[in-house]
Structure formats: structure tokens, C-alpha cells
Design a protein around this motif. Structure first.
Motif, PDB file in Angstrom:
ATOM      1  N   TYR A  27       1.143  -0.928   0.054  1.00  0.00           N
ATOM      2  CA  TYR A  27      -0.348  -0.086  -0.278  1.00  0.00           C
ATOM      3  C   TYR A  27       1.170   1.505  -0.141  1.00  0.00           C
ATOM      4  CZ  TYR A  27      -3.705  -3.532   1.628  1.00  0.00           C
ATOM      5  OH  TYR A  27      -4.467  -3.912   0.958  1.00  0.00           O
ATOM      6  N   TYR A  85      -4.127   3.929  -0.507  1.00  0.00           N
ATOM      7  CA  TYR A  85      -4.132   3.102  -2.021  1.00  0.00           C
ATOM      8  C   TYR A  85      -2.887   2.101  -2.218  1.00  0.00           C
ATOM      9  CZ  TYR A  85      -0.350   5.732  -4.451  1.00  0.00           C
ATOM     10  OH  TYR A  85       0.698   6.200  -4.604  1.00  0.00           O
ATOM     11  N   THR A  86      -3.945   1.360  -3.120  1.00  0.00           N
ATOM     12  CA  THR A  86      -3.246   0.482  -3.924  1.00  0.00           C
ATOM     13  C   THR A  86      -2.470   0.867  -5.594  1.00  0.00           C
ATOM     14  OG1 THR A  86      -3.989  -1.402  -2.447  1.00  0.00           O
ATOM     15  CG2 THR A  86      -2.874  -2.192  -4.816  1.00  0.00           C
ATOM     16  N   VAL A 126      -6.452   2.017  -6.850  1.00  0.00           N
ATOM     17  CA  VAL A 126      -7.002   2.242  -6.641  1.00  0.00           C
ATOM     18  C   VAL A 126      -7.510   2.108  -5.012  1.00  0.00           C
ATOM     19  CG1 VAL A 126      -8.178   0.020  -8.646  1.00  0.00           C
ATOM     20  CG2 VAL A 126      -7.003  -0.644  -6.500  1.00  0.00           C
ATOM     21  N   PHE A 128     -10.547   1.836  -1.322  1.00  0.00           N
ATOM     22  CA  PHE A 128     -11.485   1.000  -0.742  1.00  0.00           C
ATOM     23  C   PHE A 128     -12.220   2.275  -0.047  1.00  0.00           C
ATOM     24  CE2 PHE A 128     -12.803  -2.429   1.624  1.00  0.00           C
ATOM     25  CZ  PHE A 128     -13.689  -2.339   1.073  1.00  0.00           C
ATOM     26  N   HIS A 131     -16.831  -0.187   1.408  1.00  0.00           N
ATOM     27  CA  HIS A 131     -16.845  -1.192   1.512  1.00  0.00           C
ATOM     28  C   HIS A 131     -17.046  -1.527   0.143  1.00  0.00           C
ATOM     29  CE1 HIS A 131     -17.585  -2.109   5.279  1.00  0.00           C
ATOM     30  NE2 HIS A 131     -18.280  -1.910   5.814  1.00  0.00           N
ATOM     31  N   GLU A 132     -16.213  -0.246  -0.925  1.00  0.00           N
ATOM     32  CA  GLU A 132     -16.599  -0.174  -2.166  1.00  0.00           C
ATOM     33  C   GLU A 132     -15.250  -0.240  -2.823  1.00  0.00           C
ATOM     34  OE1 GLU A 132     -19.121  -0.163  -5.884  1.00  0.00           O
ATOM     35  OE2 GLU A 132     -19.986  -0.373  -4.292  1.00  0.00           O
ATOM     36  N   THR A 133     -15.031  -0.459  -4.015  1.00  0.00           N
ATOM     37  CA  THR A 133     -13.270  -0.222  -5.454  1.00  0.00           C
ATOM     38  C   THR A 133     -13.837   0.844  -5.769  1.00  0.00           C
ATOM     39  OG1 THR A 133     -12.594  -2.505  -4.408  1.00  0.00           O
ATOM     40  CG2 THR A 133     -11.769  -1.054  -6.014  1.00  0.00           C
ATOM     41  N   TYR A 134     -12.576   1.512  -5.990  1.00  0.00           N
ATOM     42  CA  TYR A 134     -12.584   2.742  -6.811  1.00  0.00           C
ATOM     43  C   TYR A 134     -11.313   2.909  -7.967  1.00  0.00           C
ATOM     44  CZ  TYR A 134     -17.026   4.304  -4.400  1.00  0.00           C
ATOM     45  OH  TYR A 134     -18.118   5.020  -3.563  1.00  0.00           O
ATOM     46  N   TYR A 135     -11.824   3.240  -8.944  1.00  0.00           N
ATOM     47  CA  TYR A 135     -10.690   3.234  -9.688  1.00  0.00           C
ATOM     48  C   TYR A 135     -10.063   4.838  -9.831  1.00  0.00           C
ATOM     49  CZ  TYR A 135     -10.757  -1.186 -11.567  1.00  0.00           C
ATOM     50  OH  TYR A 135     -10.592  -2.697 -11.688  1.00  0.00           O
ATOM     51  N   SER A 144     -16.771   4.376  -9.586  1.00  0.00           N
ATOM     52  CA  SER A 144     -16.568   3.291  -8.509  1.00  0.00           C
ATOM     53  C   SER A 144     -16.586   1.625  -9.560  1.00  0.00           C
ATOM     54  CB  SER A 144     -18.334   3.090  -8.500  1.00  0.00           C
ATOM     55  OG  SER A 144     -18.582   1.466  -7.700  1.00  0.00           O
ATOM     56  N   ILE A 145     -15.943   0.760  -8.912  1.00  0.00           N
ATOM     57  CA  ILE A 145     -15.455  -0.759 -10.203  1.00  0.00           C
ATOM     58  C   ILE A 145     -16.267  -0.966 -10.314  1.00  0.00           C
ATOM     59  CG2 ILE A 145     -15.945  -1.897  -7.994  1.00  0.00           C
ATOM     60  CD1 ILE A 145     -13.596  -4.050  -8.889  1.00  0.00           C
TER      61      ILE A 145
END
Length: 151
Positions: A27, A85-86, A126, A128, A131-135, A144-145
Motif C-alpha cells: 500500500y 491506495y494500492t 485503486v 477502498f 466497502h467499495e473499490t474505486y479506480y 466506482s468499480i
């Protein structure tokens, strides 16, 4: 790699503490405002993080009601100075039938822009949130993914 993620001294990454929930080097921390760092006791260090810079995270820990991230031996930063972020380089395509909403790194809706259906975007990280992943598709704009697919 040092230029991408901050000081070249980060090449000597310390190992993650057993109580940390973050694997070492997976991370990163994006600085959204110029901020001073502290040591693990809470005393200011000489390291100032410039706005827009990114740093690898070694360890996450809580102190009271605040979250901190270790960036180097005995150098930590408060979560309020940015976001985690990742790193992930990926092209994405909008698959939603209508415009895909954009959000900032805090999950706040950006009301004056959206992504067109079928449009393609480069993403380099990305996050988080809730509870949702975003680019990330722009400096502080995330989609949103559920509205995109990787290609």
C-alpha cells in the motif's frame, strides 16, 4: 522506485509489525496537503511531505482515535494528511448505461463531471471506501468499480 514513492531512503523498508493489518510495500499513502511528520512518540521530525507526493507504507497503527502510517523507521504520518491506495496500473472502460459518477478520495460526489458511457480511462491506483473499490481516473477523481471493467 524512490522517485515514484518519495525519498530514496525508503528502499530500506522495515518489516511489518505483527499487529499491523498492512503487508509491507503493498500500500501507499498519497499526501493531499503539505504536512509535517512525527516520530512514533508524537514528536515532530524534520521530514515534511509535499502535497501530491506518494509514500510506501510499512505499518498502520491507531493512537487514540487517530490512524497513523509508518513511512520510514520512526517517521509516521496521520491519515488526515491524505489517503491510502494500492498502486495498480489498469485501463478501464465505462460499462454503465448512463454517465458514471465521479468521487474524490473522501468518497464525496463530484457534481460537475462524470464519465461518458463506453469511454476508456487510464487508472494508476485503486482505493477502498465504504466497502467499495474505486479506480482513480484523474488527480482526485475516482470511479466506482461497478461502473467500469478492466481491459
Amino acid at each position: 522506485m524512490g522517485l515514484l514513492f518519495g525519498l530514496s531512503t525508503l528502499a530500506n523498508v522495515t518489516t511489518v509489525k505483527a499487529d499491523s493489518v498492512l503487508p509491507a510495500g503493498r500500500y501507499a499513502f498519497a499526501v493531499t496537503r503539505t504536512t509535517e511528520t512525527t516520530d512514533q512518540k508524537g514528536d515532530l521530525t524534520s521530514t515534511v511531505l509535499p502535497k501530491g507526493s506518494s509514500w510506501l507504507i510499512n505499518t498502520e497503527y491507531d493512537k487514540g482515535d487517530q490512524t497513523f502510517f509508518q513511512l520510514a523507521p520512526n517517521v509516521v504520518v496521520n491519515l488526515y494528511a491524505g489517503y491510502v491506495y494500492t498502486p495498480k496500473v489498469q485501463d478501464v472502460k465505462v460499462i454503465s448505461k448512463g454517465p458514471a459518477s465521479l468521487y474524490d478520495h473522501n468518497g464525496q460526489l463530484i457534481t460537475d463531471r462524470a464519465l461518458a458511457p463506453g469511454s476508456e480511462w487510464y487508472s494508476d491506483r485503486v482505493i477502498f471506501l465504504d466497502h467499495e473499490t474505486y479506480y482513480r481516473v484523474a488527480t482526485d477523481e475516482f470511479v466506482s468499480i461497478g461502473n467500469v471493467e478492466e481491459y
